[in-house]
Structures are given as structure tokens and as C-alpha cells.
Scaffold this motif. Sequence first.
Motif, short mmCIF file in Angstrom:
data_model
loop_
_atom_site.label_atom_id
_atom_site.label_comp_id
_atom_site.label_asym_id
_atom_site.label_seq_id
_atom_site.Cartn_x
_atom_site.Cartn_y
_atom_site.Cartn_z
N ASP A 113 46.40 -2.05 24.79
CA ASP A 113 45.42 -2.51 23.81
C ASP A 113 46.02 -2.65 22.42
O ASP A 113 45.79 -3.64 21.71
CB ASP A 113 44.23 -1.56 23.76
N LYS A 114 46.78 -1.64 22.01
CA LYS A 114 47.34 -1.66 20.67
C LYS A 114 48.39 -2.77 20.52
O LYS A 114 48.48 -3.41 19.46
CB LYS A 114 47.97 -0.30 20.34
N ALA A 117 46.57 -6.15 20.37
CA ALA A 117 45.70 -6.31 19.21
C ALA A 117 46.44 -6.78 17.96
O ALA A 117 45.81 -7.32 17.03
CB ALA A 117 44.98 -4.99 18.90
#
Length: 313
Positions: A113-114, A117
Motif C-alpha cells: 500500500d505504501k 501510494a
Amino acid sequence: MKKNVYFSHDGGVDDLVSLLLLMQMEDINLTGVGVMGADSYLEPALSATRKLIDRFGHGLQIQPAASDSRAVHPFPKEWRMDAFSFDAFPLLNESGHIQTAVADKAAHLDLIDKLQAQTGKTTLVMTGPLSDLARALKIDPTITDKIDELYWMGGTLDNKGNVAEPEQDGTIEWNAYWDPQAVKDVWDSSIKIHMVGLESTRQVPLTRDIRRHWASQRKYPILDLIGQGYALVPPLDHFETNSTYFMWDVLTTLYSGYHDVAETKEVLSDVSVSSPSDGRTFETADGRPITLVTKVDHDRFFQLIDELGKKIY
């Protein structure tokens, strides 16, 4: 422009000190933190991580993620206990509560996710086993396009390991031995790898002179905490043993931000996943290229710790 960094650690004293120093580097954007219960137990390592972010994170709004990866070869229990003591230090418990929350997802999913993102690429600094990265690669192979490079503390290319366990041949470093296949999976990826192996970390042992220096700098809260943390582990007095403490993870962390702290060379290497050498990293003509740290500027290394540690809170 600040460099995006995701930090994955496994909860030892050196890992927690690395996080402490990483948060003092003004030219990085710390996008995430993953915590493994490898060279620690997960609960105190995660708790200490949250308290460090509260106390020394300069208002950093981040939620560390707990790893649910499991060891193939667990670290000795005796080595894993320090996080309990670190988590109990008064300096980290003055407020009586923890503000920093824990991420909803497991660390390997949080990593995906990081990475996705961010509009740009992210540098990975990993001071524990590579299991979460390997798992993330299997779920979403496209994250390689979002990774600038990986700085990993692990392995050795001089065949002098620090694992003294049955059914292994003495050539293996512990972070690699914890999950050998994960190291192989990362090696088989296209990620640019900087490897900080045992051969370079042996150049920065924890000595009594270094401890005395930090003791003389106790007016600085960060250096006070560093000194307290390393008081939990044995120094190098007369000769190296299997539990002698070197500044493995801090070297990796500082090198990731300050390349002048070390010299490197390009080598071709691979990873063994077969007993009795499972987890062994070795040079081979048909291996993949990595950047290997070979020589450490000892004085520059400790100067950087002082510089980062003298921020007043």
C-alpha cells in the motif's frame, strides 16, 4: 526533494536505534514502518516503535505495521528479550500513554500500500529478514517499479557466518537464515540491492570506549536513549563471540542516507536454500549484481550518530 523511505525492522536494540536515527534525517520522508518479531518478540518491539515515533518523530503521522511472517529458523530466545527492556525505558514512558496507532494491515500488505501510494519511487531500508518484502513481491510483482533500491543488513560473502546452530555449516548470517527462501526470492527480483553484510559490520563493534562516550553526552536525550539501549547488550572486550554486538543495523541505516560512511564494490552473487548452507549468500560468476559495502569510515560513522543524536527535545 525528500527521499521516500520505508523502514522494516525486527525489533532488536540496533533496529530501534536505527529508527530513532532515521527519524532525525531531515532529507527523508518516512512513509512507513514494518515491525517483525524476529530478533525480538513482536509485542514489545511494536510498542517501543510506537513510543519512539511519539517521542522522537517530530510529529510524524505514521502507523507502524505488525508483521505476521514466521521463521523457518527462529532466533535464539535469549537474543529476543531486549525489546521488553527497551520498551520499559522511562524516557519512552513519561507520557503514560501511546498516541501512535498500529496499521490495520499486516506489514507485507502495508508495504504494498505504501509503495503504491507514492507518486515517486521509495527506498527500502530493511534491517531484519526479507520475508515481508518477498511476500509482497508474490502478491504484487509490480511493486518493483515503485522501489528505487533496497538497503539490507544481512548475509555475508566471506563465508564467516554468525549462526552457531545444528545442521548448518557456519557460512550463514542470521537475518538470511531466518527465512532463506525469502532472500532468494528477493535476489531473483529486479530490485537494486545494497548489501551490508557481516564483513563490513565487524568494523564497527560496540566497545566500552563508545559506551563511555555516549555516557558523557547524556544531556542529549537521543544519545542518552542510545546509551541506555546498548547497555542491554554485551560489549566487545577481549575477543569476538557469537553474542558479540556489532552495529549492524545502524551501519545499514546511516549508509542508506550517507554514502560517504562506507566504500563499496559491485559483485555478482546468489543465495543457497539447501541445507546445511540454507541462507548462505555467495559470489558466483553467473549471479545477480549487488552493491556490497566493504569498508567503513569508523570516525565518520560515529560522528554521524553524534550529529543526529544531538537534536534537542
